[in-house]
Design an enzyme around this catalytic site. Structure first.
Site: not given
Length: 199
Positions: A11-13
């Protein structure tokens, strides 16, 4: 053959903005990648970090500007406020772990598929249908999403403990066999140079 331990969150941009550059660097140097998905929010709590929503407004505003700049520099689509963020990272992480065990498809492509689904395609990576689509796109049988859930949970938890023990505090995070640590997609060029120097 060098091995790169790659700690990341689905979920890390910033893991999204890394794209497939790690895979390209590894191929260039004949290195292998150990994919280690983890719970980034739990990692923040264990290493002195703060979840994005709880940060001071100055940090929130800077993060928003920096993500847009980085996406533009990399010519990558990015929705700064995706419809399904935050969401539960565990199901997609378990799928990555199952894919590693299965070995029939492209794990790097799978990881990027999850990240792209969240940050560019407005999809919920906790949704079973999205998980199966990402698996199929990366060359895996979608049914592996149903397998190894206990192993997935145990490995996911173990990855967090290993990350804390080895000095990881964010994502993406790369560690080389000689213990050099690189934090962030903007350190991939440094990782590339270091791998060249190791030869």
């Amino acid at each position: 053959m060098a091995q790169i331990d790659y700690f990341f969150a689905t979920l890390s941009p910033y893991s999204y903005l890394a794209g497939m550059r790690l895979e390209e660097i590894a191929a260039k140097h004949g290195a292998t990648i150990n994919y280690k998905p983890l719970d980034i929010i739990a990692l923040f709590g264990r290493t002195g970090g703060v979840p994005p929503k709880d940060r001071h407004i100055s940090r929130i505003e800077y993060r928003a500007q920096e993500l847009v700049r980085q996406a533009r520099n990399l010519d990558m689509p990015l929705n700064l406020q995706p419809a399904h963020w935050p969401t539960n990272m565990a199901p997609s992480s378990y799928a990555v772990i199952a894919a590693i065990q299965d070995g029939s498809g492209d794990v790097g492509k799978l990881c990027h598929s999850f990240l792209r689904a969240c940050w560019a395609e407005e999809k919920d990576i906790a949704d079973d249908g999205v998980i199966r689509d990402c698996l199929e796109q990366a060359g895996f049988n979608p049914s592996i999403a149903d397998s190894g859930l206990l192993v997935g949970a145990e490995t996911y938890a173990a990855n967090l403990e290993e990350a804390v023990d080895r000095g990881v505090f964010g994502a993406p995070f790369y560690i080389t066999p000689d213990g050099q640590r690189f934090w962030g997609q903007d350190r991939l060029d440094d990782l590339d140079r270091h791998l060249a120097e190791m030869k």
